[in-house]
Design a protein around this motif. Structure first.
Motif, PDB file in Angstrom:
ATOM      1  N   ARG A 117       0.766  -1.096  -0.049  1.00 54.25           N
ATOM      2  CA  ARG A 117      -0.124   0.003  -0.373  1.00 54.25           C
ATOM      3  C   ARG A 117       0.919   1.181   0.001  1.00 54.25           C
ATOM      4  NH1 ARG A 117      -2.861   2.710   4.274  1.00 54.25           N
ATOM      5  NH2 ARG A 117      -2.073   1.061   5.761  1.00 54.25           N
TER       6      ARG A 117
ATOM      7  N   PHE B 290      -0.618   1.608  10.822  1.00 58.01           N
ATOM      8  CA  PHE B 290      -1.672   0.960  10.808  1.00 58.01           C
ATOM      9  C   PHE B 290      -1.461  -0.492  11.085  1.00 58.01           C
ATOM     10  CE2 PHE B 290      -6.387   2.006   9.303  1.00 58.01           C
ATOM     11  CZ  PHE B 290      -6.933   1.178  10.236  1.00 58.01           C
TER      12      PHE B 290
ATOM     13  N   THR C  58      -8.054   4.251   6.009  1.00 51.38           N
ATOM     14  CA  THR C  58      -6.804   3.908   5.619  1.00 51.38           C
ATOM     15  C   THR C  58      -6.297   5.454   5.211  1.00 51.38           C
ATOM     16  OG1 THR C  58      -7.073   3.209   3.318  1.00 51.38           O
ATOM     17  CG2 THR C  58      -6.600   1.695   5.238  1.00 51.38           C
TER      18      THR C  58
ATOM     19  N   TYR D  75      -3.582   7.766   7.181  1.00 57.07           N
ATOM     20  CA  TYR D  75      -2.230   8.201   6.358  1.00 57.07           C
ATOM     21  C   TYR D  75      -2.110   9.771   6.424  1.00 57.07           C
ATOM     22  CZ  TYR D  75       0.840   9.148   2.116  1.00 57.07           C
ATOM     23  OH  TYR D  75       1.893   9.485   1.600  1.00 57.07           O
TER      24      TYR D  75
ATOM     25  N   MET E 258      -6.560  -2.654   5.545  1.00 57.90           N
ATOM     26  CA  MET E 258      -6.478  -1.322   6.191  1.00 57.90           C
ATOM     27  C   MET E 258      -4.781  -1.528   6.645  1.00 57.90           C
ATOM     28  SD  MET E 258      -9.796  -0.509   8.211  1.00 57.90           S
ATOM     29  CE  MET E 258      -9.721  -1.834   9.333  1.00 57.90           C
TER      30      MET E 258
ATOM     31  N   ASP F 251      -0.822  -1.897   7.803  1.00 57.93           N
ATOM     32  CA  ASP F 251       0.312  -2.217   7.234  1.00 57.93           C
ATOM     33  C   ASP F 251       0.974  -3.370   7.787  1.00 57.93           C
ATOM     34  OD1 ASP F 251       0.788   0.685   6.181  1.00 57.93           O
ATOM     35  OD2 ASP F 251       0.824   1.246   8.101  1.00 57.93           O
TER      36      ASP F 251
END
Length: 378
Positions: A8, A50, A196, A200, A219, A221
Motif C-alpha cells: 500500500r 496501521f 486508511t 495516512y 487496512m 500495514d
C-alpha cells in the motif's frame, strides 16, 4: 528480488533495527482467574503504523487493546508508549483514545456536542473547542450535520462521529475495537478505504482489533495473527497470505490447500514431498531429511484446472470435479482426489466465454508450479 504481493505504501520501520517503536509490549500476561487471556506476549508497533490484531473470538486481542487503553492491568510485563511506561496511568491520562464498536454516542447531544465532549472535560477554551470540532467534522465530512442528533444519522455517519470524537483530543495512538462491525457489507468496504486514507493523512498510529481477515488485509500495514493469547505471526498482509509460518496461520487467512506427505528427496532448493495422491515438487530453500513429515500449502487461485495433464516441470494431480460454483468474476472448483481429499481451486473468468467447459464428475488435472506455495512443518 521477488516481491510478495503489492504494497500500500513504502513504509517499513519495523525492518530498521535502529527504529524505536511507538508502542513496546514486553512479556505481557493477563489472567482472569484460571483463564489466561494474554500469554507472555511481546510485540512492537511503530509510529504512523496501521497495526491490526486479528484473531477469532476469545484469542485475547480485545484484552490486549484494553490493557493498552488502561481499562485492564496486566498481571506481568510492561507496556511502554513513546518511551513512557503506562503502568499505573489511568485511561484518561494516557495519550491515546479508543473507539468502540457500539460508538457510545450520547443520544441527547448533537453531533457537535458529542465531538466536543472530551475537549470540555479537558477544560479547553470555548473558542478553541469550536475550532477543533469544526476541523474534526470537516475531516470526516460531517460538517453539514453538526446540529443533528445521532438517531438522525445513518450507521456510517454515526461511525464517523465516533471517529471524530476519538480524534478530537489529538491522541498519539487511536485504538479501534471492531470499528466497522455494525456496518453493512458495502458500507464496511467503503469505510475501510476511508479509514486508511484518513490515517495516512493524519500521520497517527492506529491499532485495530478485528476478526475480519479481509478488513485487516485491506487496512493494515502489518497484521498480528493471534491464537490462545499468543501472537502466531506478525507480518505485512502479503507476507501473512503468501508466506504463512504455520498451518494455523495459513488456514486462518483465506482459503488454503494442504498437500501432506513425507520428504522423498531434497536438494538444490527443491523438495519432493510424497503423498497419498502422488508426489509434489516444492521450491524450498531448506534442505530436508528424507522421511520428514511436511505439507505444501497452496492457495486456490494458484491452482489451474484442465482436462489435459500439465507441462513438464509443473505439479499435476488428477481428480474429479465434485462441486463447482460460477460466481461471475470467477469459478470455484472443488476437486476430489483419489485419497478422498477435496482440493479447492479458483479460476478468474477474464473472458465472457470459456475455451474449456467443466461439469460435475469430470476427470480433470490440477496443476501448480513448485513456487506456488510454501512448505510448512507445523
Amino acid at each position: 528480488m521477488k516481491s510478495l504481493g503489492n504494497i500500500r505504501r513504502s513504509f517499513s520501520p519495523w525492518s530498521d533495527p535502529d527504529a524505536r517503536p511507538m508502542i513496546a509490549i514486553r512479556n505481557v500476561t493477563k489472567r482472569f482467574g484460571e483463564f489466561t487471556a494474554v500469554d507472555d506476549l511481546s510485540v512492537d508497533i511503530h509510529a504512523r503504523e496501521f497495526f491490526a490484531l486479528l484473531g477469532a473470538s476469545g484469542c485475547g486481542k480485545s484484552t490486549l487493546l484494553r490493557m493498552l487503553a488502561g481499562f485492564e492491568a496486566p498481571n506481568s510485563g510492561t507496556i511502554v508508549l513513546d518511551g513512557v511506561d503506562l503502568a499505573g496511568i489511568p485511561p484518561h491520562r494516557r495519550p491515546l483514545n479508543m473507539m468502540f464498536q457500539s460508538y457510545a454516542l450520547f443520544p441527547h447531544m448533537s453531533v457537535a456536542d458529542n465531538v466536543a465532549f472530551g475537549l470540555k472535560q479537558e477544560k479547553m477554551a470555548k473558542g478553541a473547542i469550536a475550532e477543533r470540532v469544526g476541523q474534526m467534522l470537516k475531516l470526516v465530512k460531517l460538517d453539514r450535520f453538526a446540529g443533528r442528533k445521532p438517531h438522525q444519522l445513518s450507521g456510517g455517519q454515526r461511525q464517523r462521529v465516533a471517529l471524530a470524537r476519538a480524534l478530537a483530543k489529538q491522541p498519539k495512538v487511536l485504538l479501534l475495537d471492531e470499528p466497522l462491525g455494525a456496518l453493512d457489507k458495502k458500507l464496511r468496504e467503503e469505510t475501510q478505504f476511508e479509514l486508511t486514507d484518513l490515517q495516512y493523512d493524519l500521520g497517527l498510529t492506529f491499532v485495530v482489533v478485528t476478526h475480519d481477515q479481509e478488513e485487516a488485509m485491506t487496512m493494515a500495514d502489518r497484521i498480528a495473527v493471534m491464537d490462545a493469547g499468543r501472537i502466531c505471526q506478525v507480518a505485512t498482509p502479503a507476507e501473512v497470505y503468501e508466506a504463512p509460518n504455520s498451518k494455523f496461520v495459513a488456514d486462518f487467512i483465506g482459503s488454503i490447500n494442504l498437500f501432506d506427505g513425507e520428504v522423498a528427496s531434497s536438494q538444490a532448493n527443491r523438495t519432493v514431498i510424497a503423498g497419498p495422491d502422488g508426489s509434489v515438487v516444492a521450491e524450498d530453500p531448506i534442505e530436508r531429511s528424507p522421511g520428514t513429515s511436511l505439507c505444501f500449502a497452496v492457495r486456490p487461485e494458484k491452482i489451474a484446472v484442465s482436462h489435459e495433464p500439465p507441462a513438464e516441470g509443473t505439479n499435476g494431480i488428477a481428480g474429479e470435479v465434485w462441486d463447482l460454483a460460477y460466481l461471475g468474476d470467477m469459478t470455484i472448483f472443488h476437486v476430489k482426489l483419489a485419497s478422498g481429499t477435496v482440493i479447492k481451486a479458483s479460476m478468474v473468468n477474464a473472458a465472457r466465454s470459456s475455451r474449456e467447459v467443466f461439469t460435475y464428475h469430470d476427470r480433470v488435472w490440477l496443476s501448480f508450479s513448485p513456487d506456488a506455495g510454501v512448505v510448512l512443518e507445523r
